[in-house]
Design a protein around this motif. Structure first.
Motif, PDB file in Angstrom:
ATOM      1  N   ASP A 120      29.137  -9.264  14.593  1.00  0.00           N
ATOM      2  CA  ASP A 120      28.915  -7.844  13.784  1.00  0.00           C
ATOM      3  C   ASP A 120      29.167  -6.695  14.474  1.00  0.00           C
ATOM      4  N   ILE A 121      28.880  -6.770  15.712  1.00  0.00           N
ATOM      5  CA  ILE A 121      28.975  -5.375  16.663  1.00  0.00           C
ATOM      6  C   ILE A 121      30.276  -5.310  16.718  1.00  0.00           C
ATOM      7  N   ARG A 122      31.222  -6.481  17.204  1.00  0.00           N
ATOM      8  CA  ARG A 122      32.417  -6.367  17.444  1.00  0.00           C
ATOM      9  C   ARG A 122      33.344  -5.901  16.232  1.00  0.00           C
ATOM     10  N   LEU A 123      32.782  -6.397  14.773  1.00  0.00           N
ATOM     11  CA  LEU A 123      33.461  -5.884  13.637  1.00  0.00           C
ATOM     12  C   LEU A 123      33.237  -4.267  13.412  1.00  0.00           C
ATOM     13  N   MET A 124      32.177  -3.839  13.961  1.00  0.00           N
ATOM     14  CA  MET A 124      31.683  -2.513  13.571  1.00  0.00           C
ATOM     15  C   MET A 124      32.604  -1.772  14.603  1.00  0.00           C
ATOM     16  N   HIS A 125      32.701  -2.168  16.034  1.00  0.00           N
ATOM     17  CA  HIS A 125      33.273  -1.502  16.904  1.00  0.00           C
ATOM     18  C   HIS A 125      34.769  -1.398  16.504  1.00  0.00           C
ATOM     19  N   ARG A 126      35.523  -2.351  15.731  1.00  0.00           N
ATOM     20  CA  ARG A 126      36.819  -2.195  15.223  1.00  0.00           C
ATOM     21  C   ARG A 126      36.922  -1.275  14.137  1.00  0.00           C
ATOM     22  N   GLU A 127      35.854  -1.267  13.180  1.00  0.00           N
ATOM     23  CA  GLU A 127      35.982  -0.232  12.097  1.00  0.00           C
ATOM     24  C   GLU A 127      35.627   1.130  12.548  1.00  0.00           C
ATOM     25  N   LEU A 128      35.160   1.271  13.730  1.00  0.00           N
ATOM     26  CA  LEU A 128      34.863   2.733  14.353  1.00  0.00           C
ATOM     27  C   LEU A 128      36.060   3.102  14.967  1.00  0.00           C
ATOM     28  N   ASP A 129      36.787   2.189  15.667  1.00  0.00           N
ATOM     29  CA  ASP A 129      38.274   2.511  16.292  1.00  0.00           C
ATOM     30  C   ASP A 129      39.039   2.975  15.208  1.00  0.00           C
ATOM     31  N   ASP A 130      39.265   2.280  13.909  1.00  0.00           N
ATOM     32  CA  ASP A 130      39.942   2.463  12.876  1.00  0.00           C
ATOM     33  C   ASP A 130      39.875   3.768  12.433  1.00  0.00           C
ATOM     34  N   VAL A 131      38.515   4.115  12.018  1.00  0.00           N
ATOM     35  CA  VAL A 131      38.055   5.247  11.421  1.00  0.00           C
ATOM     36  C   VAL A 131      38.423   6.531  12.291  1.00  0.00           C
ATOM     37  N   GLU A 132      37.978   6.239  13.631  1.00  0.00           N
ATOM     38  CA  GLU A 132      38.548   7.199  14.888  1.00  0.00           C
ATOM     39  C   GLU A 132      39.973   7.821  14.744  1.00  0.00           C
ATOM     40  N   THR A 133      40.840   6.575  14.875  1.00  0.00           N
ATOM     41  CA  THR A 133      42.245   6.613  14.826  1.00  0.00           C
ATOM     42  C   THR A 133      42.593   7.660  13.811  1.00  0.00           C
ATOM     43  N   ARG A 134      42.222   7.042  12.643  1.00  0.00           N
ATOM     44  CA  ARG A 134      42.458   7.893  11.266  1.00  0.00           C
ATOM     45  C   ARG A 134      42.138   9.445  11.525  1.00  0.00           C
ATOM     46  N   ALA A 135      40.956   9.650  11.706  1.00  0.00           N
ATOM     47  CA  ALA A 135      40.392  10.880  11.972  1.00  0.00           C
ATOM     48  C   ALA A 135      41.181  11.654  12.990  1.00  0.00           C
ATOM     49  N   ARG A 136      41.598  11.332  14.003  1.00  0.00           N
ATOM     50  CA  ARG A 136      42.573  11.887  14.815  1.00  0.00           C
ATOM     51  C   ARG A 136      44.034  11.925  14.484  1.00  0.00           C
ATOM     52  N   ASP A 137      44.506  11.189  13.630  1.00  0.00           N
ATOM     53  CA  ASP A 137      45.593  11.472  13.065  1.00  0.00           C
ATOM     54  C   ASP A 137      45.628  12.624  12.152  1.00  0.00           C
ATOM     55  N   VAL A 138      44.700  12.675  11.220  1.00  0.00           N
ATOM     56  CA  VAL A 138      44.477  13.504  10.186  1.00  0.00           C
ATOM     57  C   VAL A 138      44.288  14.912  10.874  1.00  0.00           C
ATOM     58  N   LEU A 139      43.442  15.054  11.786  1.00  0.00           N
ATOM     59  CA  LEU A 139      43.172  16.176  12.788  1.00  0.00           C
ATOM     60  C   LEU A 139      44.585  16.828  13.331  1.00  0.00           C
ATOM     61  N   SER A 140      45.440  15.821  14.012  1.00  0.00           N
ATOM     62  CA  SER A 140      46.387  16.142  14.566  1.00  0.00           C
ATOM     63  C   SER A 140      47.709  16.544  13.513  1.00  0.00           C
ATOM     64  N   ASN A 141      47.591  16.040  12.528  1.00  0.00           N
ATOM     65  CA  ASN A 141      48.409  16.577  11.403  1.00  0.00           C
ATOM     66  C   ASN A 141      48.013  17.924  10.955  1.00  0.00           C
ATOM     67  N   LEU A 142      46.927  18.086  10.629  1.00  0.00           N
ATOM     68  CA  LEU A 142      46.285  19.265  10.321  1.00  0.00           C
ATOM     69  C   LEU A 142      46.671  20.383  11.429  1.00  0.00           C
ATOM     70  N   GLU A 143      46.339  20.078  12.601  1.00  0.00           N
ATOM     71  CA  GLU A 143      46.826  21.076  13.503  1.00  0.00           C
ATOM     72  C   GLU A 143      48.105  21.779  13.582  1.00  0.00           C
ATOM     73  N   ASN A 144      49.060  20.337  13.158  1.00  0.00           N
ATOM     74  CA  ASN A 144      50.541  20.729  13.431  1.00  0.00           C
ATOM     75  C   ASN A 144      51.026  21.428  12.283  1.00  0.00           C
ATOM     76  N   THR A 145      50.113  21.202  11.018  1.00  0.00           N
ATOM     77  CA  THR A 145      50.499  21.945   9.905  1.00  0.00           C
ATOM     78  C   THR A 145      50.156  23.513   9.931  1.00  0.00           C
ATOM     79  N   LEU A 146      48.983  23.704  10.601  1.00  0.00           N
ATOM     80  CA  LEU A 146      48.477  25.050  10.844  1.00  0.00           C
ATOM     81  C   LEU A 146      49.286  25.719  11.889  1.00  0.00           C
ATOM     82  N   GLY A 147      49.807  25.118  12.703  1.00  0.00           N
ATOM     83  CA  GLY A 147      50.575  25.575  13.814  1.00  0.00           C
ATOM     84  C   GLY A 147      51.875  26.127  13.462  1.00  0.00           C
ATOM     85  N   ASP A 148      52.345  25.585  12.362  1.00  0.00           N
ATOM     86  CA  ASP A 148      53.824  25.969  11.803  1.00  0.00           C
ATOM     87  C   ASP A 148      53.981  27.347  11.433  1.00  0.00           C
TER      88      ASP A 148
END
Length: 148
Positions: A120-148
């Motif tokens: 269960d902990i391993r599964l939660m860890h993978r889910e946290l990694d997935d959410v973190e990766t998506r959040a970083r991607d969205v943040l990066s896209n926002l920063e790139n859009t605002l930076g243009d």
């Protein structure tokens, strides 16, 4: 400890251990628990000290039972499981073998539960990694859009 004679000076060390007594304070200090904890285990039937007036006199058997109880608690055993194993050992002439078999059953159950929790902990860890990766991607896209 209340024993005044050194074990080394006694002809039968086993007999000396059987005669050794402890106060509730001795056991509390020895196992780094409170007297209240020891009284709780007594109330639960895991310890059975003799009494001299209001004073509890614990024998070697009580010390060993307290040690096993505290070890069992650290391993996640319930009080009922601890009591079952300890009482089985006390009550049966072949208690040692039966106690060990039951202990192995309990350990296998604890290990299986830990394995499930670990998965269960391993599964939660993978889910946290997935959410973190998506959040970083969205943040990066926002920063790139605002930076243009």
């Amino acid at each position: 400890m209340n024993q005044r004679t050194s074990d080394a000076t006694l002809p039968n060390r086993g007999l000396a251990l059987q005669r050794r007594t402890y106060t509730i304070g001795d056991l509390a200090k020895m196992f780094e628990v409170t007297p209240r904890t020891i009284r709780f285990y007594e109330q639960e039937g895991l310890l059975a000290p003799q009494r001299r007036g209001q004073t509890r006199i614990y024998r070697e058997k009580d010390r060993v039972r307290l040690k096993l109880t505290l070890r069992g608690k650290r391993l996640g055993f319930s009080l009922a499981e601890i009591r079952e194993v300890v009482e089985m050992y006390d009550a049966m002439p072949d208690g040692n073998a039966r106690q060990l078999k039951r202990l192995l059953e309990i350990l296998a159950d604890k290990r299986a539960n830990l394995e499930r929790q670990l998965e269960d902990i391993r599964l939660m860890h993978r889910e946290l990694d997935d959410v973190e990766t998506r959040a970083r991607d969205v943040l990066s896209n926002l920063e790139n859009t605002l930076g243009d």
